[in-house]
Design an enzyme around this catalytic site. Structure first.
Site, short mmCIF file in Angstrom:
data_model
loop_
_atom_site.label_atom_id
_atom_site.label_comp_id
_atom_site.label_asym_id
_atom_site.label_seq_id
_atom_site.Cartn_x
_atom_site.Cartn_y
_atom_site.Cartn_z
NE ARG B 293 -10.99 -5.18 2.42
CZ ARG B 293 -10.03 -4.97 1.54
NH1 ARG B 293 -9.28 -3.89 1.61
NH2 ARG B 293 -9.81 -5.81 0.56
CG HIS B 297 -7.69 -8.95 2.67
ND1 HIS B 297 -8.89 -9.60 2.51
CD2 HIS B 297 -6.77 -9.92 2.92
CE1 HIS B 297 -8.70 -10.91 2.65
NE2 HIS B 297 -7.43 -11.12 2.91
CE1 TYR B 306 -7.37 -2.58 -1.83
CE2 TYR B 306 -5.11 -3.13 -1.20
CZ TYR B 306 -6.46 -3.11 -0.92
OH TYR B 306 -6.92 -3.62 0.28
#
Lengths: 327, 404
Positions: B293, B297, B306
């Site tokens: 991805r 998200h 992150y």
């Protein structure tokens, strides 16, 4: 089909499932142990023998899986009737029931239907271990998209289940397990009441007792004792908790002026609170006393040696009746 | 013969790969925490079914061959470009405040288009909330996907008109619906198949485990298509599992295979094979599409908090669209004029999506009470009437004010 004289609730449910499966080949029964064993209460006894494993499906021990796959089968055009073995075991499936089953028709703007019926043997009084005696009906009645019913006698058990199966909405069908072996008359020929209509189980003039499922018998017993004391109590069997037939309760309370609601579930945030609030709103000038509630305590369901203290019995209900009449 | 078994034997056959694989495996065993998700150790890479390398070179696989016409190949390219454009447009619309949220599929076009184009019309899809490319393949108008993100509905399409179920937001729930639907297909004696999409994060959910159990026990014709995009919001795959996801299938009694999720040809070939397996009564199969991805998200998180930039850069080199384009160009299957026509179509789609979103009307107030129940409900009727009277009271007040 014959009119059965005096049949147990368990047998009435069995006959109801049989009638539904005969009437519609899309009706399936599924759950843990429902096949060869006929269910731990034998409610589905003999169905797999007669309808085969394709229609009476023994499932893995996974409640979310049972309800989740039932949703999928309903989307494919089937009408699954799911058995949750005991009330306290429904929680692993609670997510599927609340986040998926209840909302799918609305989310799809009415384009799909999920006619899943979930049968739950519920409530206490059978001396069981924990998680086998709970009354979680308020947790489901609070959720839009679900219908909640609970029969108290054999004729209702028989008819209400068939009506639930024939309808296009998800229905939680709470079976009063301690009444499974009580016998009452099953009339298979008269036209049954609508699924969500309350029933006057006994007429009276001094006070209304409203109950459903296992507590209807307790209230009838209370009315018998009260009659000996010269008090005339009316008993309303609600039959349905979502929706609730408030019109019938209202008519009764407008006549008697007093209402005591009785259920096994904890009183706090329970069905009684909803009924008390609505009836107070509708009948404020008819009420001679505040609506009182008798039910379980705000505690985990107790060990079975204490359940007689926890469950509303004759004395606790009579006490509430006396308090209401004292106003 | 399981697919997984075949893949393992293949590794054993290739002598140079075998040595590398063994080393990588032992290193992983010694230090499982080092099983990085950013591309994985070479052993895991070697297990990927791949038909088109990141460099755009066509390679063969003993179990999954595919032979596509020039039109079909160009079609896959077009699907991916348009899906990416639609996705980019939706992300922009979210930034402009037109959508409340968007779950981007950037980077996952090959996994979705490859698997989506493997489906037959009579197959049924149970998506999660990111399957915009699969929706495209099913013929769902992309503007229909935006209603729920704009907040005008919870899913604005009829699942049965395209055999594409509503997006499911609760992670993994739909895998059970897919399994139950597949059990129904089986009872009907139909030869269609069902496909359930979910992500690496969902693989941790009990419902996914239960759907594996049910589908295996009943031999249901369902294909589980897990897009392992390496991240579940901020949690890497290693927080979900200690074994490669495709290997989980073995424990349930059906095959699992890992496919290069950025290779549209491999995704198509493997999904076709899995669907065929399901159709012919051989039961479920798990496909793990190993992909990435590239964006957040959803538009509400910030991947820079992150994950490292280098990781994304490494995956950009494996871009699914670029590699197919390189292949098509090398084979002379596309020319400048064709590519320009796709770009033009893409711009037009973007404009159509923008216009459609801005023109999307808010639902009527009374929609709150619609379709709560199929057969009606007394309380809903009562509340609808009360709310209607309440709303009407403002109209009455306005009329009085105007009259004065």
């Amino acid at each position: 089909m014959a009119v059965f004289e005096k049949i147990t609730i368990a047998k009435a449910i069995n006959e109801s499932l049989r009638a539904s499966m005969e009437a519609d080949p899309k009706v399936l029964v599924m759950g843990e142990d429902v096949g060869k064993l006929g269910g731990v209460f034998r409610v589905t006894d003999g169905l797999q023998k007669d309808f085969g494993e394709e229609r009476v499906i023994d499932t893995p021990l996974a409640e979310s899986g049972i309800v989740g796959t039932a949703i999928g089968m309903a989307l494919r055009g089937y009408r699954p009737v799911v058995e949750i073995q005991f009330d306290g075991f429904v929680f692993p499936a609670y997510d599927q029931i609340v986040t998926q089953l209840a909302k799918m028709h609305a989310r799809a703007l009415g384009k799909v239907k999920v006619p899943v019926v979930i049968r739950i043997p519920y409530a206490g009084g059978i001396g069981a271990v924990e998680h086998h005696s709970e009354s979680p009906e308020a947790l489901f009645a609070h959720v839009a998209g679900l219908k909640i019913v609970s029969p108290s006698n054999s004729s209702d058990a028989y008819w209400m289940l068939q009506q639930a199966i024939a309808g296009d909405d998800p229905v939680i069908y709470f079976e009063p397990k301690r009444r499974y072996h009580d016998k009452s008359r099953l009339d298979t020929e008269s036209i049954p009441d609508p699924l969500h209509k309350a029933r006057i189980a006994r007429t009276g003039s001094d006070l209304t007792l409203a109950a459903y499922g296992p507590m209807v018998k307790v209230c009838q017993d209370v009315a018998n004792v009260a009659a000996e004391e010269g008090k005339s109590l009316e008993v309303v069997d609600l039959r349905s908790l979502s929706p609730i037939d408030f019109d019938t309760v209202q008519s009764s309370v407008q006549k008697t002026g007093r209402l005591v609601v009785v259920h096994e579930a904890p009183v706090f945030f329970g069905a009684g609170a909803e009924i008390a609030a609505r009836i107070t709103e509708r009948c404020f000038y008819h009420l001679e006393a505040p609506v009182l509630r008798v039910g379980g305590f705000h505690s985990p369901y107790p060990p079975s040696r204490l359940e007689d203290e926890y469950l509303p019995g004759l004395d606790r209900v009579l006490d509430a009746v006396d308090r209401a009449l004292a106003y | 013969m399981t697919v997984e078994g075949t893949a393992q034997r293949k590794n054993a056959r290739g002598s140079s790969k075998r040595t590398t694989a063994k080393k990588a495996t032992s290193a992983k065993k010694a230090s499982p925490a080092k099983t990085r998700n950013s591309g994985g150790p070479e052993a895991e890479q070697n297990q990927l079914v791949q038909l088109l390398t990141p460099e755009g070179k066509r390679v063969e696989h003993p179990d999954y061959s595919i032979d596509l016409s020039a039109d079909e190949l160009r079609g896959l390219y077009r699907d991916m470009v348009l899906t990416r454009k639609f996705d980019a447009e939706a992300t922009t619309l979210q930034r402009q405040g037109e959508l409340g949220l968007w779950a981007s599929l950037l980077g996952q076009e090959a996994a979705q288009i490859g698997s989506g184009r493997a489906l037959r019309d009579d197959d049924y899809v149970f998506p999660t909330y990111r399957e915009h490319g699969v929706a495209w393949c099913r013929g769902v108008d992309p503007t229909n996907l935006l209603g729920m993100f704009r907040g005008v509905n919870h899913g604005g399409w009829d699942p049965n008109s395209n055999n594409f179920h509503l997006y499911t937001i609760v992670i993994g729930s739909q895998t059970l619906h897919a399994t139950g639907y597949a059990m129904g297909v089986q009872k009907d004696g139909a030869d269609s198949a069902v496909i359930a999409y979910f992500g690496d994060g969902a693989s941790s959910q009990g419902d996914v485990a239960e759907s594996f159990t049910f589908s295996a026990v009943y031999n249901a014709p369902v294909v589980f298509f897990c897009q392992n995009n390496q991240w579940a919001i901020s949690e890497p795959t290693e927080k979900q599992t200690r074994v490669p996801l495709y290997q989980r299938a073995r424990g349930y009694g059906f095959p699992g295979v890992r496919v290069d999720g950025n290779d549209v040809l491999a995704c198509l070939a493997v999904t076709k094979a899995a669907l065929e397996r399901a159709r012919t009564g051989q039961g479920p199969m798990l496909i793990e599409a190993f992909t990435y991805r590239m964006g957040a998200h959803t538009t509400s998180d910030d991947p820079t908090k992150y994950r490292a930039d280098e990781e994304r850069a490494a995956w950009e080199a494996k871009d699914p669209i670029l590699r197919l384009r390189t292949y098509l160009e090398a084979e002379g299957l596309v020319d400048e004029a064709y590519l320009a026509s796709i770009d033009e179509e893409s711009e037009a789609l973007g404009k159509r999506v923008r216009d459609a979103v801005r023109a999307m009307p808010d639902p009527d107030d009374m929609a709150i009470f619609e379709n709560v129940y199929a057969d009606g409900h007394a309380l809903v009727d009562e509340e609808r009437a009360q709310f209607a009277a309440y709303q009407a009271s403002f109209a009455d007040a306005d009329a009085v004010a105007e009259g004065n």
